[in-house]
Design a protein around this motif. Structure first.
Motif, PDB file in Angstrom:
ATOM      1  N   GLU A   4       0.791  -1.425   0.009  1.00 27.01           N
ATOM      2  CA  GLU A   4       0.029   0.106   0.065  1.00 27.01           C
ATOM      3  C   GLU A   4       0.906   1.183  -0.014  1.00 27.01           C
ATOM      4  OE1 GLU A   4      -3.239   2.429  -0.247  1.00 27.01           O
ATOM      5  OE2 GLU A   4      -3.099   0.069  -0.628  1.00 27.01           O
ATOM      6  N   LEU A   5       1.897   0.986   0.764  1.00 29.28           N
ATOM      7  CA  LEU A   5       2.938   2.369   0.971  1.00 29.28           C
ATOM      8  C   LEU A   5       3.635   2.661  -0.652  1.00 29.28           C
ATOM      9  CD1 LEU A   5       4.425   2.134   4.280  1.00 29.28           C
ATOM     10  CD2 LEU A   5       2.870   4.011   3.348  1.00 29.28           C
ATOM     11  N   HIS A   6       3.847   1.377  -1.242  1.00 30.09           N
ATOM     12  CA  HIS A   6       4.422   1.670  -2.704  1.00 30.09           C
ATOM     13  C   HIS A   6       3.473   2.162  -3.529  1.00 30.09           C
ATOM     14  CE1 HIS A   6       8.399  -0.338  -2.501  1.00 30.09           C
ATOM     15  NE2 HIS A   6       7.996  -1.203  -1.667  1.00 30.09           N
ATOM     16  N   ASN A   7       1.947   1.784  -3.556  1.00 31.46           N
ATOM     17  CA  ASN A   7       1.193   2.145  -4.332  1.00 31.46           C
ATOM     18  C   ASN A   7       0.907   3.779  -4.056  1.00 31.46           C
ATOM     19  OD1 ASN A   7       0.667  -0.046  -5.125  1.00 31.46           O
ATOM     20  ND2 ASN A   7      -1.127  -0.734  -3.682  1.00 31.46           N
ATOM     21  N   ARG A   8       1.161   4.235  -2.875  1.00 32.92           N
ATOM     22  CA  ARG A   8       1.010   5.760  -2.475  1.00 32.92           C
ATOM     23  C   ARG A   8       2.188   6.599  -2.891  1.00 32.92           C
ATOM     24  NH1 ARG A   8      -3.009   6.129   2.475  1.00 32.92           N
ATOM     25  NH2 ARG A   8      -4.500   4.722   1.887  1.00 32.92           N
ATOM     26  N   GLY A   9       3.381   5.953  -3.163  1.00 31.50           N
ATOM     27  CA  GLY A   9       4.519   6.551  -3.423  1.00 31.50           C
ATOM     28  C   GLY A   9       5.670   6.574  -2.763  1.00 31.50           C
ATOM     29  N   PHE A  10       5.537   5.867  -1.714  1.00 33.40           N
ATOM     30  CA  PHE A  10       6.681   5.614  -0.678  1.00 33.40           C
ATOM     31  C   PHE A  10       7.260   4.366  -0.781  1.00 33.40           C
ATOM     32  CE2 PHE A  10       3.090   8.217   1.407  1.00 33.40           C
ATOM     33  CZ  PHE A  10       3.970   9.128   1.834  1.00 33.40           C
ATOM     34  N   HIS A  11       8.593   4.546  -1.352  1.00 34.76           N
ATOM     35  CA  HIS A  11       9.472   3.217  -1.767  1.00 34.76           C
ATOM     36  C   HIS A  11      10.469   2.819  -0.735  1.00 34.76           C
ATOM     37  CE1 HIS A  11       7.382   2.941  -5.800  1.00 34.76           C
ATOM     38  NE2 HIS A  11       7.702   4.163  -5.859  1.00 34.76           N
ATOM     39  N   LEU A  12       9.829   2.117   0.096  1.00 34.22           N
ATOM     40  CA  LEU A  12      10.765   1.755   1.543  1.00 34.22           C
ATOM     41  C   LEU A  12      10.905   0.336   1.643  1.00 34.22           C
ATOM     42  CD1 LEU A  12       9.024   4.363   4.124  1.00 34.22           C
ATOM     43  CD2 LEU A  12      11.145   4.409   3.205  1.00 34.22           C
ATOM     44  N   ASN A  13      12.014  -0.124   1.946  1.00 30.60           N
ATOM     45  CA  ASN A  13      12.172  -1.539   2.342  1.00 30.60           C
ATOM     46  C   ASN A  13      11.342  -2.219   3.082  1.00 30.60           C
ATOM     47  OD1 ASN A  13      13.432  -4.273   2.869  1.00 30.60           O
ATOM     48  ND2 ASN A  13      15.495  -3.518   2.800  1.00 30.60           N
ATOM     49  N   HIS A  14      10.858  -3.463   3.029  1.00 28.72           N
ATOM     50  CA  HIS A  14       9.808  -4.067   4.008  1.00 28.72           C
ATOM     51  C   HIS A  14      10.479  -4.123   5.353  1.00 28.72           C
ATOM     52  CE1 HIS A  14      12.396  -7.607   2.930  1.00 28.72           C
ATOM     53  NE2 HIS A  14      11.899  -8.120   3.990  1.00 28.72           N
ATOM     54  N   LYS A  15      11.650  -4.344   5.609  1.00 29.78           N
ATOM     55  CA  LYS A  15      12.180  -4.374   7.000  1.00 29.78           C
ATOM     56  C   LYS A  15      12.187  -3.147   7.522  1.00 29.78           C
ATOM     57  CE  LYS A  15      15.376  -7.883   5.887  1.00 29.78           C
ATOM     58  NZ  LYS A  15      16.915  -8.289   5.715  1.00 29.78           N
ATOM     59  N   THR A  16      12.106  -1.982   6.919  1.00 30.17           N
ATOM     60  CA  THR A  16      12.299  -0.801   7.454  1.00 30.17           C
ATOM     61  C   THR A  16      10.744  -0.341   7.954  1.00 30.17           C
ATOM     62  OG1 THR A  16      14.048   0.248   5.883  1.00 30.17           O
ATOM     63  CG2 THR A  16      12.468   1.944   7.188  1.00 30.17           C
ATOM     64  N   ILE A  17       9.608  -0.960   7.129  1.00 35.80           N
ATOM     65  CA  ILE A  17       8.441  -0.745   7.440  1.00 35.80           C
ATOM     66  C   ILE A  17       7.867  -1.570   8.615  1.00 35.80           C
ATOM     67  CG2 ILE A  17       5.920  -0.945   6.441  1.00 35.80           C
ATOM     68  CD1 ILE A  17       7.209  -0.356   3.680  1.00 35.80           C
ATOM     69  N   GLN A  18       8.452  -2.707   8.653  1.00 33.50           N
ATOM     70  CA  GLN A  18       8.278  -3.534   9.787  1.00 33.50           C
ATOM     71  C   GLN A  18       8.648  -2.944  11.090  1.00 33.50           C
ATOM     72  OE1 GLN A  18      10.090  -7.390   8.724  1.00 33.50           O
ATOM     73  NE2 GLN A  18       8.234  -8.058   7.853  1.00 33.50           N
ATOM     74  N   ARG A  19      10.011  -2.246  11.084  1.00 35.50           N
ATOM     75  CA  ARG A  19      10.536  -1.759  12.094  1.00 35.50           C
ATOM     76  C   ARG A  19       9.717  -0.462  12.669  1.00 35.50           C
ATOM     77  NH1 ARG A  19      15.035   0.811  10.185  1.00 35.50           N
ATOM     78  NH2 ARG A  19      15.922  -0.984   9.595  1.00 35.50           N
TER      79      ARG A  19
END
Length: 63
Positions: A4-19
């Motif tokens: 969902e964050l990728h869809n909204r234009g935020f390209h972050l690593n999945h580990k960063t999002i989990q943290r």
């Protein structure tokens, strides 16, 4: 969450999002699929086919 964050234009690593989710106290649980042993009519057909094949093998062996 990552998708969902990728869809909204935020390209972050999945580990960063989990943290970040852990720091914010957000929990995302995916329900595990239940084991289903019931096969219905497929199991019956397989049993019939296999018994027919084994009978033919025995006929070939015995002559």
């Amino acid at each position: 969450m990552t998708a969902e964050l990728h869809n909204r234009g935020f390209h972050l690593n999945h580990k960063t999002i989990q943290r970040l989710m852990k720091q914010l106290g957000l929990i995302c649980r995916v329900r595990a699929k239940k084991y289903r042993s019931y096969k219905g009519k497929l199991a019956e057909l397989r049993q019939i086919c296999c018994s027919g094949i084994s009978m033919r093998k025995n006929q070939i062996r015995n002559g």
